[in-house]
Design an enzyme around this catalytic site. Structure first.
Site, short mmCIF file in Angstrom:
data_model
loop_
_atom_site.label_atom_id
_atom_site.label_comp_id
_atom_site.label_asym_id
_atom_site.label_seq_id
_atom_site.Cartn_x
_atom_site.Cartn_y
_atom_site.Cartn_z
N GLY A 10 9.10 17.25 -22.17
CA GLY A 10 10.21 16.34 -22.47
C GLY A 10 9.71 14.92 -22.72
O GLY A 10 8.50 14.66 -22.77
N LEU A 12 9.96 11.87 -20.94
CA LEU A 12 9.21 11.15 -19.89
C LEU A 12 7.90 11.85 -19.58
O LEU A 12 6.86 11.21 -19.38
CB LEU A 12 10.05 11.04 -18.60
CG LEU A 12 10.79 9.73 -18.41
CD1 LEU A 12 11.82 9.53 -19.49
CD2 LEU A 12 11.44 9.67 -17.05
N GLY A 13 7.95 13.19 -19.52
CA GLY A 13 6.74 13.95 -19.21
C GLY A 13 5.65 13.68 -20.24
O GLY A 13 4.49 13.43 -19.89
N ASP A 33 6.72 23.42 -18.44
CA ASP A 33 8.08 23.20 -18.94
C ASP A 33 8.79 24.54 -19.11
O ASP A 33 8.13 25.56 -19.35
CB ASP A 33 8.04 22.47 -20.30
CG ASP A 33 9.35 21.77 -20.61
OD1 ASP A 33 9.43 20.54 -20.45
OD2 ASP A 33 10.31 22.46 -21.02
N HIS A 173 18.81 2.41 -8.13
CA HIS A 173 18.48 2.47 -9.56
C HIS A 173 19.81 2.69 -10.29
O HIS A 173 20.19 3.81 -10.61
CB HIS A 173 17.49 3.62 -9.82
CG HIS A 173 17.13 3.76 -11.28
ND1 HIS A 173 16.66 2.72 -12.04
CD2 HIS A 173 17.19 4.83 -12.12
CE1 HIS A 173 16.43 3.14 -13.28
NE2 HIS A 173 16.75 4.41 -13.35
N1 LIG Z 1 14.25 7.11 -12.82
C1 LIG Z 1 14.19 6.51 -14.00
O1 LIG Z 1 13.97 5.31 -14.09
C2 LIG Z 1 14.40 7.31 -15.23
C3 LIG Z 1 14.21 6.76 -16.51
C4 LIG Z 1 14.44 7.56 -17.62
C5 LIG Z 1 14.86 8.88 -17.46
N2 LIG Z 1 15.05 9.36 -16.20
C6 LIG Z 1 15.48 10.74 -15.95
O2 LIG Z 1 14.35 11.57 -16.08
C7 LIG Z 1 14.78 12.87 -16.44
C8 LIG Z 1 13.97 13.33 -17.65
O3 LIG Z 1 14.33 12.59 -18.80
P1 LIG Z 1 13.77 12.99 -20.24
O4 LIG Z 1 14.35 12.02 -21.19
O5 LIG Z 1 12.30 13.18 -20.20
O6 LIG Z 1 14.47 14.42 -20.44
P2 LIG Z 1 14.11 15.50 -21.53
O7 LIG Z 1 15.36 16.31 -21.70
O8 LIG Z 1 13.46 14.91 -22.73
O9 LIG Z 1 12.99 16.40 -20.81
C9 LIG Z 1 13.28 17.24 -19.75
C10 LIG Z 1 12.39 18.46 -19.88
O10 LIG Z 1 12.60 19.25 -18.70
C11 LIG Z 1 12.50 20.61 -19.07
N3 LIG Z 1 13.11 21.37 -18.00
C12 LIG Z 1 14.42 21.51 -17.68
N4 LIG Z 1 14.55 22.27 -16.57
C13 LIG Z 1 13.30 22.60 -16.18
C14 LIG Z 1 12.77 23.37 -15.12
N5 LIG Z 1 13.59 23.96 -14.23
N6 LIG Z 1 11.44 23.52 -15.02
C15 LIG Z 1 10.60 22.95 -15.93
N7 LIG Z 1 11.05 22.22 -16.98
C16 LIG Z 1 12.37 22.04 -17.09
C17 LIG Z 1 13.20 20.67 -20.43
O11 LIG Z 1 12.81 21.82 -21.16
C18 LIG Z 1 12.71 19.38 -21.07
O12 LIG Z 1 11.54 19.56 -21.84
C19 LIG Z 1 16.30 12.73 -16.69
O13 LIG Z 1 17.00 13.16 -15.54
C20 LIG Z 1 16.50 11.28 -16.93
O14 LIG Z 1 17.82 10.85 -16.62
C21 LIG Z 1 14.81 8.63 -15.10
#
Ligand SMILES: NC(=O)c1ccc[n+]([C@@H]2O[C@H](COP(=O)([O-])OP(=O)(O)OC[C@H]3O[C@@H](n4cnc5c(N)ncnc54)[C@H](O)[C@@H]3O)[C@@H](O)[C@H]2O)c1
Length: 303
Positions: A10, A12-13, A33, A173
């Site tokens: 995803g 952030l990852g 993932d 946050h």
């Molecule tokens: N804390 C912060 O400051 C902050 C900032 C930005 C985003 N976020 C949060 O981080 C999270 C990720 O955001 P993103 O934009 O990267 O999301 P994204 O949808 O781009 O990526 C998420 C990934 O997780 C995978 N996934 C879903 N369920 C899974 C599981 N059970 N096991 C393994 N992989 C799984 C999906 O296939 C996807 O590739 C969200 O909840 C977002 O709100 C937090």
């Protein structure tokens, strides 16, 4: 040293893997993932891209491969709705951490440090800690984007160089964040804002999230998160003891218990090695309000 990223394909990852990969401090970054092919796709592309700069290997992985990771980053997400407040994601992401923490506990020989990003992050940091059953220093929430945004707003309003400015945002946050504006420094010297400047800074930071979400792109803050998560993970992996803002599980510090909330934390190889809350009297009331808001949301999880 090895990092596992759950949700690694995803936004952030992948940004975190790229920024950290370029820094050449880790042996391997493993991308797990739900979407296997997307993890492979990212690893194949990124692995080649960083070759001129770094020896870090970036590999697609499954949970079974995470046993030797010192740090596990959880960026998995099920919530794709457009939101105006991160707490709206609580219901969507509620079922995520149970299976993920069960997998981590089953495969990790050592007690890894788990960093949670999934929003609402303070609530899920607490949930993650409960589910992991590990020492509270080992489950940490990522929330330092708020500090970056606050510094950006101050630099904009004052016309200053972001890199020479120090100030911190703690608390929730979300809307109940606590901005430590009275402790700002520029080149190590105290920096003050007029009442009007303070209002503009707060307005800028509040409006930023609304404007970003309002674009309707449904993309979260990938680049800022990648840069700030890399800083946090580097501090842990290199045992630097750097003070960084993040969400920590409180166990009585400053009178707070049974909650995870943003604080200024000393990060090292043991995770959160010290929780500090440099608050003045007025800010203590703001922190109390943030803690109360997070506790209410924790109660909705029936933990
Ligand atoms: N804390 C912060 O400051 C902050 C900032 C930005 C985003 N976020 C949060 O981080 C999270 C990720 O955001 P993103 O934009 O990267 O999301 P994204 O949808 O781009 O990526 C998420 C990934 O997780 C995978 N996934 C879903 N369920 C899974 C599981 N059970 N096991 C393994 N992989 C799984 C999906 O296939 C996807 O590739 C969200 O909840 C977002 O709100 C937090």
């Amino acid at each position: 040293m090895k990092l596992g990223i759950i949700g690694g394909a995803g936004l952030l990852g992948s940004t975190t893997a790229f920024v950290l990969g370029m820094r050449d401090i880790l042996d391997e970054i493993k991308l797990v993932d739900l979407n296997d092919n997307a993890a492979k796709n990212q690893a194949m592309d990124m692995g080649q891209a960083i070759l001129p700069f770094s020896r870090t290997k970036i590999t697609p992985a499954h949970y079974a491969d995470l046993g030797d990771c010192e740090v596990i980053l959880v960026t998995a997400n099920m919530s794709t709705r457009q939101v105006t407040d991160r707490s709206e994601r609580l219901k969507d992401n509620m079922g995520l951490l149970g299976p993920i923490t069960a997998e981590i506990k089953a495969v990790c020989r050592q007690d890894p440090i788990v960093i949670i990003c999934t929003n609402p992050v303070d609530v899920f940091t607490y949930v993650g800690w409960k589910l992991m059953g590990s020492d509270r220093s080992k489950v940490i929430g990522f929330s330092s984007n708020d500090t970056m945004r606050l510094k950006w707003a101050v630099a904009e309003v004052k016309g200053l160089d972001y890199r020479r400015l120090e100030c911190v945002c703690i608390g929730e946050h979300g809307d109940a964040q606590v901005r430590l504006l009275d402790q700002m420094t520029y080149d190590g010297q105290p920096l003050t804002l007029t009442a009007e400047e303070t209002e503009t800074v707060i307005c800028l930071t509040k409006e930023w999230f609304k404007e970003f979400s309002g674009l309707g792109i449904k993309r979260s803050t990938g680049w800022t998160s990648g840069v700030n998560l890399a800083e946090m993970i580097e501090a842990i992996m290199t045992d630097s003891k750097k003070l960084l803002p993040c969400s920590a599980v409180f166990g009585g510090e400053f009178g707070y218990n049974d909650v995870a909330c943003g604080a200024l934390c000393r990060l090292g190889k043991n995770g959160v090695e010290e929780i500090t809350l440099p608050l003045n009297n007025g800010q203590k009331a703001e922190m109390d309000a943030a803690v109360a808001k997070i506790k209410e949301q924790i109660s909705w999880t029936n933990l």
